[in-house]
Enzyme design. Structure first.
Site, PDB file in Angstrom:
ATOM      1  N   CYS A   7     -32.265 -48.225 -18.921  1.00  0.00           N
ATOM      2  CA  CYS A   7     -32.922 -47.564 -20.056  1.00  0.00           C
ATOM      3  C   CYS A   7     -33.858 -48.512 -20.805  1.00  0.00           C
ATOM      4  O   CYS A   7     -34.824 -48.061 -21.419  1.00  0.00           O
ATOM      5  CB  CYS A   7     -31.875 -47.005 -21.008  1.00  0.00           C
ATOM      6  SG  CYS A   7     -31.038 -45.585 -20.301  1.00  0.00           S
ATOM      7  N   CYS A  22     -28.657 -49.546 -21.598  1.00  0.00           N
ATOM      8  CA  CYS A  22     -28.258 -50.346 -20.429  1.00  0.00           C
ATOM      9  C   CYS A  22     -29.453 -51.159 -19.935  1.00  0.00           C
ATOM     10  O   CYS A  22     -30.610 -50.732 -20.055  1.00  0.00           O
ATOM     11  CB  CYS A  22     -27.725 -49.448 -19.324  1.00  0.00           C
ATOM     12  SG  CYS A  22     -28.953 -48.309 -18.669  1.00  0.00           S
ATOM     13  N   GLU A  69     -31.006 -41.835 -23.581  1.00  0.00           N
ATOM     14  CA  GLU A  69     -32.355 -42.324 -23.897  1.00  0.00           C
ATOM     15  C   GLU A  69     -33.380 -41.604 -23.021  1.00  0.00           C
ATOM     16  O   GLU A  69     -34.435 -41.159 -23.507  1.00  0.00           O
ATOM     17  CB  GLU A  69     -32.460 -43.834 -23.641  1.00  0.00           C
ATOM     18  CG  GLU A  69     -31.529 -44.684 -24.489  1.00  0.00           C
ATOM     19  CD  GLU A  69     -30.181 -44.924 -23.828  1.00  0.00           C
ATOM     20  OE1 GLU A  69     -29.639 -43.993 -23.187  1.00  0.00           O
ATOM     21  OE2 GLU A  69     -29.643 -46.036 -23.958  1.00  0.00           O
TER      22      GLU A  69
END
Ligand SMILES: NC(=O)c1ccc[n+]([C@@H]2O[C@H](COP(=O)([O-])OP(=O)(O)OC[C@H]3O[C@@H](n4cnc5c(N)ncnc54)[C@H](OP(=O)(O)O)[C@@H]3O)[C@@H](O)[C@H]2O)c1
Length: 387
Positions: A104, A95, A68
């Site tokens: 993220c 996460c 990401e």
């Protein structure tokens, strides 16, 4: 297809089909880095604006930026301004907790992206759905397209790593690396011109890079006695890393004056730990500690050596999650026999024959998964997960 929570205008069937295809494509591309990121999952992500992919990113290195973050960084370099990014597509739930990198979900939330499309929910029971919930609470529409990038295809190693068996008995992900002659010997023929090295310079550079991506390097005292190695990280490896240098040495035969203990602590030079059997010679113990090693006595195993299961548990307690085994044939065979190896990297050089036992029989019967055969300089390289 999985759940769709609609807080914005729902995507059309055609849009969903495009997103489904994009997830599949990202998942397939992400597997390219499977050996670099394991035990982490292979993950691919893309930033989308008005149905068009702006940029994509992948998790490419263990401990490195997540997919990401890589996709957002690539999108920031694009001609499309951030206020036009409307969707993030990612093969695995982002996460929500801080690991080696920031969470993220925070990175996604801070962009103002309105929709998140994921291919799979995190299978780890400790995280399952937590990242999606946080984003939904922040007003991001979450769409799970389960089956578009199945973890069984993209990163089966991660399913095993985050499964209940592994969580119950934690032990580090272990990568066995060795160099062998064409006949599978780890020790070159005594009469070879270049008696010390089996692999070429380019392969040895790759190993330095590999060392810079692990928490610990483990070896046996046989290798220390024969080769007097340093096991440090040197360029082109990442010298910011200082993996523990761990010697399994049941009776403390490591000479305190050898190179392992002559290295001044600093970039690329990790602490030396010697694991022995409890009750080993006190004088040797003291001499090694005086030379800078940390000596730890483990209970005697079922053999006359340090118990590998206890050594694995000890490594985990030290925080080691990804470990590189760089041992000779004795310890290597023991690890393989006990099924303690998760991943292999084998360099085969051009010499034929050699000293000691050969790995040829093991190689012929090994059950490899996701095998990759490639070349490095003059050597051939086999990488695989244990099947
Ligand atoms: N080609 C390659 O990739 C490569 C890599 C490394 C080494 N080598 C070569 O391998 C040679 C050394 O071979 P080696 O087999 O003696 O080295 P090794 O496998 O690194 O070390 C073997 C020693 O580890 C100790 N050990 C501790 N716990 C053990 C356990 N649970 N099970 C088995 N052993 C345990 C044992 O000594 P204690 O019982 O005293 O503890 C054993 O003798 C050298 O010539 C070196 O150049 C080649």
């Amino acid at each position: 297809m999985g759940s769709t929570q609609q807080t914005h205008q729902a995507p059309t069937t055609a849009e969903l089909q495009t997103l489904w295809a994009l997830l599949g494509d990202l998942g397939r591309a992400a597997t390219h880095w499977r050996f670099e990121v394991a035990p982490n999952p292979c993950v691919g992500a893309a930033v989308v604006s008005r149905g068009q992919e702006v940029a994509r990113g992948f998790h490419q290195r263990w401990g490195g930026p997540h997919a990401e973050a890589a996709a957002l960084a690539a999108a920031a370099e694009s001609a499309v301004p951030a206020e036009h990014w409307d969707t993030m597509v990612v093969t695995l739930e982002p996460c929500s907790s801080r690991g080696k990198t920031p969470p993220c979900v925070e990175a996604i939330r801070s962009t103002g992206i309105k929709r998140l499309v994921v291919g799979a929910v995190d299978p780890d029971v400790r995280h399952r759905g937590a990242g999606l919930k946080k984003l939904e609470e922040a007003g991001v529409e979450v769409i799970v397209l389960e089956g578009a990038a199945p973890l069984e295809d993209v990163c089966p190693h991660f399913l095993a790593w985050s499964g209940p068996d592994r969580l119950r008995r934690p032990h580090p992900w272990t990568i066995a690396k060795w160099a062998q002659t064409r006949s599978g010997h780890l020790m070159p023929p005594a009469n070879s011109d270049n008696n010390r090295w089996i692999s070429c310079g380019a392969s040895r550079d790759e190993v330095l890079e590999l060392r810079g991506g692990v928490d610990a390097v483990v070896t046996g005292v046989g290798t220390v006695l024969m080769d007097d190695p340093r096991f440090t990280v040197r360029p082109p490896g990442d010298t910011e890393m200082r993996p523990l240098r761990v010697v399994l040495d049941s009776y403390l035969r490591t000479p305190p004056e050898y190179a392992l203990l002559r290295q001044t602590p600093g970039p690329g030079v990790g602490p030396v730990h010697i694991l022995c059997q409890g009750g080993a010679d006190v004088g040797r113990w003291r001499a090694l500690e005086d030379a800078g090693a940390v000596v730890t006595g483990l209970p005697a195993g079922e053999t006359d050596h340090v118990s590998l299961l206890d050594a694995q548990a000890w490594l985990w307690e030290q925080g080691a999650r990804r470990v590189l085994l760089e041992a000779g044939p004795t310890l290597l065979s023991r690890y393989l026999d006990r099924d303690l190896v998760d991943q292999v990297r084998v360099y085969t050089g051009s010499a034929i024959g050699g000293e000691g036992v050969t790995m040829a029989a093991w190689m012929a019967s090994a059950n490899f998964a996701q095998r990759l055969d490639r070349e490095c300089g003059a050597d051939s390289v086999l990488e695989a997960f244990s099947g």
